[in-house]
Structures are given as structure tokens and as C-alpha cells.
Design an enzyme around this catalytic site. Structure first.
Site, PDB file in Angstrom:
ATOM      1  N   LYS A 163       5.193   0.261   3.726  1.00  0.00           N
ATOM      2  CA  LYS A 163       4.230   1.251   3.197  1.00  0.00           C
ATOM      3  C   LYS A 163       3.010   1.167   4.122  1.00  0.00           C
ATOM      4  O   LYS A 163       2.171   0.278   3.995  1.00  0.00           O
ATOM      5  CB  LYS A 163       3.883   0.888   1.751  1.00  0.00           C
ATOM      6  CG  LYS A 163       2.529   1.367   1.254  1.00  0.00           C
ATOM      7  CD  LYS A 163       2.410   2.868   1.169  1.00  0.00           C
ATOM      8  CE  LYS A 163       0.969   3.263   0.856  1.00  0.00           C
ATOM      9  NZ  LYS A 163       0.154   3.397   2.097  1.00  0.00           N
ATOM     10  N   GLY A 216      -4.882  -6.139   4.578  1.00  0.00           N
ATOM     11  CA  GLY A 216      -5.843  -5.088   4.257  1.00  0.00           C
ATOM     12  C   GLY A 216      -7.094  -5.692   3.656  1.00  0.00           C
ATOM     13  O   GLY A 216      -7.454  -6.837   3.949  1.00  0.00           O
ATOM     14  N   SER A 217      -7.740  -4.922   2.802  1.00  0.00           N
ATOM     15  CA  SER A 217      -9.037  -5.347   2.266  1.00  0.00           C
ATOM     16  C   SER A 217      -8.877  -6.396   1.158  1.00  0.00           C
ATOM     17  O   SER A 217      -7.832  -6.496   0.525  1.00  0.00           O
ATOM     18  CB  SER A 217      -9.765  -4.129   1.711  1.00  0.00           C
ATOM     19  OG  SER A 217      -9.024  -3.601   0.635  1.00  0.00           O
ATOM     20  N   ASN A 218      -9.979  -7.103   0.913  1.00  0.00           N
ATOM     21  CA  ASN A 218      -9.961  -8.130  -0.133  1.00  0.00           C
ATOM     22  C   ASN A 218      -9.741  -7.542  -1.513  1.00  0.00           C
ATOM     23  O   ASN A 218      -9.012  -8.111  -2.326  1.00  0.00           O
ATOM     24  CB  ASN A 218     -11.295  -8.877  -0.139  1.00  0.00           C
ATOM     25  CG  ASN A 218     -11.219 -10.046   0.782  1.00  0.00           C
ATOM     26  OD1 ASN A 218     -10.934  -9.863   1.954  1.00  0.00           O
ATOM     27  ND2 ASN A 218     -11.410 -11.233   0.261  1.00  0.00           N
ATOM     28  N   VAL A 220      -8.171  -4.783  -2.523  1.00  0.00           N
ATOM     29  CA  VAL A 220      -6.785  -4.399  -2.796  1.00  0.00           C
ATOM     30  C   VAL A 220      -5.892  -5.643  -2.774  1.00  0.00           C
ATOM     31  O   VAL A 220      -5.015  -5.806  -3.630  1.00  0.00           O
ATOM     32  CB  VAL A 220      -6.307  -3.350  -1.756  1.00  0.00           C
ATOM     33  CG1 VAL A 220      -4.837  -3.054  -1.934  1.00  0.00           C
ATOM     34  CG2 VAL A 220      -7.125  -2.076  -1.874  1.00  0.00           C
ATOM     35  N   GLY A 221      -6.136  -6.524  -1.830  1.00  0.00           N
ATOM     36  CA  GLY A 221      -5.313  -7.738  -1.724  1.00  0.00           C
ATOM     37  C   GLY A 221      -5.303  -8.524  -3.026  1.00  0.00           C
ATOM     38  O   GLY A 221      -4.252  -8.962  -3.494  1.00  0.00           O
ATOM     39  N   GLU A 238      -3.232 -11.091   3.757  1.00  0.00           N
ATOM     40  CA  GLU A 238      -4.110 -11.333   4.910  1.00  0.00           C
ATOM     41  C   GLU A 238      -5.239 -10.322   4.817  1.00  0.00           C
ATOM     42  O   GLU A 238      -4.987  -9.117   4.819  1.00  0.00           O
ATOM     43  CB  GLU A 238      -3.337 -11.179   6.224  1.00  0.00           C
ATOM     44  CG  GLU A 238      -2.249 -12.220   6.424  1.00  0.00           C
ATOM     45  CD  GLU A 238      -2.739 -13.658   6.357  1.00  0.00           C
ATOM     46  OE1 GLU A 238      -3.918 -13.914   6.661  1.00  0.00           O
ATOM     47  OE2 GLU A 238      -1.946 -14.532   5.964  1.00  0.00           O
ATOM     48  N   CYS A 272      -9.644  -7.392  12.333  1.00  0.00           N
ATOM     49  CA  CYS A 272      -9.994  -8.372  11.291  1.00  0.00           C
ATOM     50  C   CYS A 272     -10.601  -9.621  11.928  1.00  0.00           C
ATOM     51  O   CYS A 272     -11.384 -10.322  11.308  1.00  0.00           O
ATOM     52  CB  CYS A 272      -8.769  -8.730  10.480  1.00  0.00           C
ATOM     53  SG  CYS A 272      -7.411  -9.245  11.507  1.00  0.00           S
ATOM     54  N   GLU A 370     -18.362  -7.932   5.239  1.00  0.00           N
ATOM     55  CA  GLU A 370     -17.561  -7.397   6.340  1.00  0.00           C
ATOM     56  C   GLU A 370     -17.953  -5.935   6.559  1.00  0.00           C
ATOM     57  O   GLU A 370     -17.936  -5.143   5.619  1.00  0.00           O
ATOM     58  CB  GLU A 370     -16.065  -7.483   5.997  1.00  0.00           C
ATOM     59  CG  GLU A 370     -15.188  -7.038   7.153  1.00  0.00           C
ATOM     60  CD  GLU A 370     -13.700  -7.029   6.825  1.00  0.00           C
ATOM     61  OE1 GLU A 370     -13.336  -6.551   5.741  1.00  0.00           O
ATOM     62  OE2 GLU A 370     -12.911  -7.501   7.665  1.00  0.00           O
TER      63      GLU A 370
HETATM   64  P1  NAD Z   1      -6.918  -1.291   2.383  1.00  0.00           P
HETATM   65  O1  NAD Z   1      -6.870  -2.525   1.560  1.00  0.00           O
HETATM   66  O2  NAD Z   1      -7.729  -0.160   1.905  1.00  0.00           O
HETATM   67  O3  NAD Z   1      -5.436  -0.717   2.589  1.00  0.00           O
HETATM   68  C1  NAD Z   1      -4.389  -1.518   3.087  1.00  0.00           C
HETATM   69  C2  NAD Z   1      -3.070  -0.968   2.575  1.00  0.00           C
HETATM   70  O4  NAD Z   1      -3.003  -1.113   1.154  1.00  0.00           O
HETATM   71  C3  NAD Z   1      -2.847   0.517   2.851  1.00  0.00           C
HETATM   72  O5  NAD Z   1      -1.497   0.731   3.197  1.00  0.00           O
HETATM   73  C4  NAD Z   1      -3.142   1.163   1.507  1.00  0.00           C
HETATM   74  O6  NAD Z   1      -2.470   2.395   1.321  1.00  0.00           O
HETATM   75  C5  NAD Z   1      -2.602   0.109   0.552  1.00  0.00           C
HETATM   76  N1  NAD Z   1      -3.147   0.159  -0.805  1.00  0.00           N
HETATM   77  C6  NAD Z   1      -4.346   0.646  -1.216  1.00  0.00           C
HETATM   78  N2  NAD Z   1      -4.481   0.498  -2.564  1.00  0.00           N
HETATM   79  C7  NAD Z   1      -3.354  -0.104  -3.011  1.00  0.00           C
HETATM   80  C8  NAD Z   1      -2.909  -0.560  -4.288  1.00  0.00           C
HETATM   81  N3  NAD Z   1      -3.652  -0.412  -5.381  1.00  0.00           N
HETATM   82  N4  NAD Z   1      -1.697  -1.167  -4.364  1.00  0.00           N
HETATM   83  C9  NAD Z   1      -0.937  -1.350  -3.265  1.00  0.00           C
HETATM   84  N5  NAD Z   1      -1.296  -0.934  -2.037  1.00  0.00           N
HETATM   85  C10 NAD Z   1      -2.498  -0.331  -1.889  1.00  0.00           C
HETATM   86  O7  NAD Z   1      -7.355  -1.776   3.851  1.00  0.00           O
HETATM   87  P2  NAD Z   1      -7.648  -0.903   5.152  1.00  0.00           P
HETATM   88  O8  NAD Z   1      -8.938  -0.181   4.952  1.00  0.00           O
HETATM   89  O9  NAD Z   1      -6.428  -0.111   5.498  1.00  0.00           O
HETATM   90  O10 NAD Z   1      -7.827  -2.039   6.273  1.00  0.00           O
HETATM   91  C11 NAD Z   1      -9.037  -2.671   6.565  1.00  0.00           C
HETATM   92  C12 NAD Z   1      -9.047  -4.080   6.018  1.00  0.00           C
HETATM   93  O11 NAD Z   1      -7.924  -4.799   6.490  1.00  0.00           O
HETATM   94  C13 NAD Z   1     -10.248  -4.900   6.466  1.00  0.00           C
HETATM   95  O12 NAD Z   1     -10.781  -5.596   5.360  1.00  0.00           O
HETATM   96  C14 NAD Z   1      -9.661  -5.896   7.476  1.00  0.00           C
HETATM   97  O13 NAD Z   1     -10.366  -7.093   7.597  1.00  0.00           O
HETATM   98  C15 NAD Z   1      -8.306  -6.109   6.909  1.00  0.00           C
HETATM   99  N6  NAD Z   1      -7.385  -6.628   7.927  1.00  0.00           N
HETATM  100  C16 NAD Z   1      -7.008  -7.936   7.872  1.00  0.00           C
HETATM  101  C17 NAD Z   1      -6.147  -8.463   8.830  1.00  0.00           C
HETATM  102  C18 NAD Z   1      -5.692  -9.893   8.775  1.00  0.00           C
HETATM  103  O14 NAD Z   1      -4.695 -10.214   9.391  1.00  0.00           O
HETATM  104  N7  NAD Z   1      -6.375 -10.760   8.060  1.00  0.00           N
HETATM  105  C19 NAD Z   1      -5.687  -7.638   9.856  1.00  0.00           C
HETATM  106  C20 NAD Z   1      -6.099  -6.303   9.892  1.00  0.00           C
HETATM  107  C21 NAD Z   1      -6.945  -5.802   8.909  1.00  0.00           C
END
Ligand code: NAD
Length: 468
Positions: A163, A216-218, A220-221, A238, A272, A370
Site C-alpha cells: 500500500k 511513515g509518520s509517528n 499513523v505508526g 519505522e 527520515c 520533525e
Molecule cells: P504518513 O504516516 O502520513 O503515511 C505513510 C503511509 O501510511 C502512507 O501510505 C499512507 O497512505 C498510510 N496511512 C495513512 N493513514 C493510515 C491509517 N490510518 N492506517 C494505515 N495506513 C495509513 O507518512 P508520510 O507523510 O507519507 O511520510 C513522512 C513520514 O515518514 C515522516 O515522519 C518521516 O520521518 C517518515 N519516514 C521514516 C523513515 C524511517 O525509515 N524511519 C523513512 C522515510 C520516512
């Protein structure tokens, strides 16, 4: 009369020219997601029964396809999320290398023989796949991150549903097409497109998705972690970072300046592992600041497809607004703006000037939150002890770097810095695919991706005791 099913789609936009639509992507329905999961589940047993070297050969064929498509996929990536074409090509080439590395996993050992207290028995461990893996990925590395999840998942006998971030779904379609061209069996590699809050959430909650790997973001994570835990699924998160670089009086300042700029501003600060806090010892602070500002002011900002562009736009309108708001907040909190701080008014897209602040109190948002944009904050410290205290004053712990030629400072830093990736005389951004990658504190769920560490997440250990 046959009824036509209406397909809904969403647009992918070029952030360098927001009127340009890069492509249309399907907003899949929850019923379609259920079908994809069922397909992936049906395919899994057969895939896992293939000898692992044979699974490796499939990955090699996918690598060949990605290599063939490198130019087209890189151009699409630059159009979709703005990084320069040189960076996009570098990332796609890394994707090829990731596939080849994990293809080789099919030939490596997967267990240990452990002495038993019973003289007539053999005891050993082996690894088994988890089942169907849901891989949820961000837009900032639209080729490398999906592949560093998909490749190990497949190598160890799982099937996968990717996804991707909405914003980079066209690139994701092209990456997944490489697996189709490589003739992977039906249902082994799957793509689910649509909104994260709907489609991503459905994958996280589906009882037949055995594990979720998320970057992704904290915010959502953490939601994903809670849901996965509730239904007993394995998960790996991550997330964000607020990565420091320390420059001591023993540093080569020219090298440190170049690495701070590259680590902080390449990819428009949207890695990141990007450098965000620049902690400089007072003896060299003024020299370093002058050299840094001279170099930042020479940066060329523009469309990533143009050969002379060093820094592209922010990837999305939301990012653009977030970064401008963070800059504004920094100014209101009393930080001194040294350079940048505005949108690039001569360009139509989501361009923000490379920005440097100083004299920032470490409790300010510029030091703690961040930003994920081209913004650096400078801090003056008395010495290495204070530098490391400041560097550790963060809820995050993803990457950190130091510039020094003093061995004791290197050793103190590598020992006391709380981060998953520690770099000495090298920029904070820089991940090698054959080494473990992940963060401490709020940057991760404390698991690691890539290299041989990937086996820990994508398999389960089985201890076998056999008595003759
Ligand atoms: P995001 O959390 O908004 O989205 C990431 C993914 O999650 C997308 O595919 C999105 O569609 C999906 N998503 C959103 N809501 C969801 C939900 N409720 N349930 C399941 N999936 C959902 O992050 P972003 O804006 O795409 O990316 C930026 C962030 O990613 C920054 O915080 C960055 O630090 C982090 N990041 C971390 C690493 C790492 O390895 N630590 C690497 C790259 C980016």
C-alpha cells in the site's frame, strides 16, 4: 443489460508544477482489498514451498526488469515527488541492488544447530514465513522503501501487498509492474491503492494479513501498532527523526559544511535521516556559520528534472504548508532567521528556500519537532559533553553524525549517542542496504530493517528437537 462498475480514481500531481497531473490511480474499494488479501493468502503456501534459491531467481528477474525501467521510473519519481533526477536514479539503482541482495538470501543459512543435553537428539532452529505481509510506505523514497520491505518478505517465503503513499502511487505501479514482467506467480506480489485511512487501515485490520511493516509518520505508526497488537499481528514501525550533526573544534570544517548541506537539504530535507539540528562547538561556530551560509546561498532550487537543479520542491501541498508554518513558528518563538524562510516566489510549485536558523533554545519547536523540509537550526555549545546532551535531548533517535578528527570524541559519541544509525565524519543521511537500519526511542518500534536483520521481522523462528 450488463451493469458497468464505476471506478473512482485520484490524481497524482507534480509538485514542481501543480497543474500537471502525473497520472490517475485507482481508489480501490474495501471489497477489492478483501479479494487481494484472499489472492495473496491462496498464493502463499505454494510460494513458500519453492526452494528458496528459486525464489531468489525470481527476485533477480525483478531486478533485471527494474534496471531496464530505471530511466522511466526515475523520471516518474521526480515528477511525482520532486527529488532531483540524479537522486531518483540513485534510488532506483539502489532498488536494483536491494533486490539482488535479497535474491542472495535464498542461498544463505537460516538456522543454527544447538547442542542438546540428550546425546541421542539433534536440536536446531529454522525459520518459517509469516504469511501475507502488508507493506505500508511513505512518499519520500517511493522505490527503495517498498523494495526493502517487499524483497526480504518474498525471499523468506511470504506474499506481499504493497500500500504505497497516495502521492507516489504511479511510481509504485511501475515498480510492481517489474514483478509482473518477471513472471511472479499470481497473488505473490500485490498492489493496493487508495487512501491510507481507508485502504491502509483495512490491511492493518484484516485477519489474514499476518504482519504489517510500516514506514511513515509517528501519528499513523502508533495507530497501526495499536491495531496490529490488538489482533495479535506482528508489526514493525519505522517513523520520524530529528537528527543532529555535531561539529567540534577538531573537525575539518569544509567537509562538515558540505555534509551538513547534503544531509540536511538534499531531497529538500525530506529524508527520515535528514540532518535537522546542527550543534557546533563555540571555538569554530562563527567560521562554520559563515561557510555554511555561503554554501546554502549558492543552492539552486528548481524542477528536479532540470540538470542544474540541486534542490527540488517539497513533495506535496500539505508538506509545503507544514514547512512554512514551522518556519513561522520558529520565528515567533524567537529564533533568528539567518537565510531563507520563504516560498520561492519566482516558481509556481511547492518550493521553499533553503532555510537556516540560529540561537535556538533547545526547547523550541525548531529543536524538537520533525519539520521534514529544508530547514536547519544551529546551536552553539561549549564542548563535546554539552553537544551530546543536546543531541540526545529529543524524543527521536534515528540517525546522528559527528565531525571530528579526535579519536576520544569519536569514541564518546559512538558510545553515548542514542540513535540507531551513528555516522562519524559522514552526513546523518546515508543508509547502506546490507546493514541493519532503524531507530531508537520514538523513531521506531525497535526492530530493524535491511541487511541480515530483515530476517528477524519477516520470519518466525522454529526450534526443532529430533530424537532417533
Ligand atoms: P504518513 O504516516 O502520513 O503515511 C505513510 C503511509 O501510511 C502512507 O501510505 C499512507 O497512505 C498510510 N496511512 C495513512 N493513514 C493510515 C491509517 N490510518 N492506517 C494505515 N495506513 C495509513 O507518512 P508520510 O507523510 O507519507 O511520510 C513522512 C513520514 O515518514 C515522516 O515522519 C518521516 O520521518 C517518515 N519516514 C521514516 C523513515 C524511517 O525509515 N524511519 C523513512 C522515510 C520516512
Amino acid at each position: 443489460m450488463t451493469q458497468m462498475k464505476t471506478r473512482t480514481t485520484f490524481q497524482s500531481i507534480n509538485p514542481a508544477r501543480p497543474t500537471e497531473v502525473v497520472g490517475h490511480v485507482e481508489d480501490q474499494s474495501l471489497e477489492e482489498i478483501a479479494e487481494i488479501v484472499a489472492r495473496a493468502k491462496r498464493a502463499q503456501l505454494r510460494w513458500s514451498k519453492l526452494p528458496s534459491p528459486e525464489r531468489g531467481m525470481y527476485l533477480h528477474r525483478a531486478a533485471d526488469q527494474l534496471q531496464l525501467q530505471l530511466e522511466d521510473i526515475s523520471i516518474t519519481m521526480t515528477k511525482e515527488m520532486g527529488k532531483t533526477l540524479a537522486e531518483a536514479k540513485g534510488e532506483t539503482a539502489r532498488g536494483v541492488a536491494i533486490l539482488r541482495y535479497f535474491a542472495g538470501e535464498g542461498m544463505r543459512e537460516i538456522g543454527q544447530v544447538i547442542p542438546s543435553t540428550d546425546a541421542d537428539a539433534v536440536m536446531y532452529t529454522t525459520r518459517c514465513p509469516l504469511g501475507v505481509i502488508g507493506a505500508i510506505t511513505p512518499w519520500n523514497f517511493p522505490v527503495a522503501i517498498p523494495l526493502w520491505k517487499i524483497a526480504p518478505a518474498l525471499a523468506y517465503g511470504n506474499t506481499v501487498i504493497l500500500k504505497p503513499a497516495e502521492e507516489t502511487s504511479v511510481t509504485a505501479q511501475k515498480v510492481i509492474a517489474c514483478f509482473q514482467e518477471a513472471q511472479f506467480p499470481e497473488g505473490v506480489v500485490n498492489l493496493a491503492t487508495g487512501q491510507g485511512s481507508e485502504i491502509g487501515k483495512a490491511l492493518v485490520e484484516h485477519p489474514h494479513v499476518s504482519a504489517i511493516t510500516f514506514t511513515g509518520s509517528n501519528l499513523v505508526g502508533k495507530q497501526i501498532g495499536h491495531s496490529a497488537l490488538e489482533r495479535g499481528a506482528k508489526y514493525q514501525l519505522e517513523m520520524g527523526g530529528k537528527n543532529p550533526v555535531i561539529v567540534t573544534k577538531n573537525a575539518d570544517l569544509d567537509v562538515a559544511v558540505e555534509a551538513t548541506i547534503s544531509g540536511g537539504l538534499k531531497s529538500t530535507g525530506q529524508k527520515c535521516t535528514a540532518t535537522s539540528r546542527v550543534i557546533v562547538e563555540e571555538d569554530v561556530y562563527d567560521d562554520f556559520k559563515e561557510k555554511l551560509l555561503n554554501a546554502v546561498e549558492k543552492i539552486t532550487v528548481g524542477d528536479g528534472l532540470k540538470a542544474n537543479t540541486w534542490m527540488g520542491p517539497l513533495a506535496t501541498k500539505a508538506q509545503f504548508q507544514n514547512v512554512l508554518e514551522a518556519i513561522d513558528k520558529g520565528k515567533k518563538e524567537g529564533a533568528t532567521l539567518l537565510t531563507g524562510g520563504n516560498r520561492v516566489s519566482s516558481l509556481d510549485g511547492y518550493f521553499v528556500e533553503p532555510t537556516v536558523f540560529e540561537t535556538v533554545d533547545h526547547s523550541m519547536s525548531l529543536a524538537q519537532e520533525e519539520i521534514f523540509g529544508p530547514v536547519l537550526a544551529l546551536f552553539r555549545v561549549a564542548g563535546i559533553k554539552e553537544a551530546i546532551e543536546l543531541a540526545n535531548d529529543s524524543i527521536y533517535g534515528l540517525s546522528a553524525s559527528i565531525f571530528t578528527t579526535n579519536i576520544q570524541e569519536m569514541l564518546t559519541f559512538t558510545s553515548d549517542m542514542q540513535a540507531g544509525l551513528i555516522r562519524v565524519n559522514a552526513e546523518s543521511a546515508g543508509v547502506e542496504l546490507q546493514a541493519p537500519f532503524g531507530g531508537m526511542k520514538n523513531s521506531s518500534s525497535h526492530s530493524r530493517e535491511q541487511g541480515r536483520a530483515a530476517i528477524e521481522f519477516f520470519t518466525s523462528v522454529k526450534t526443532v528437537f529430533v530424537k532417533g
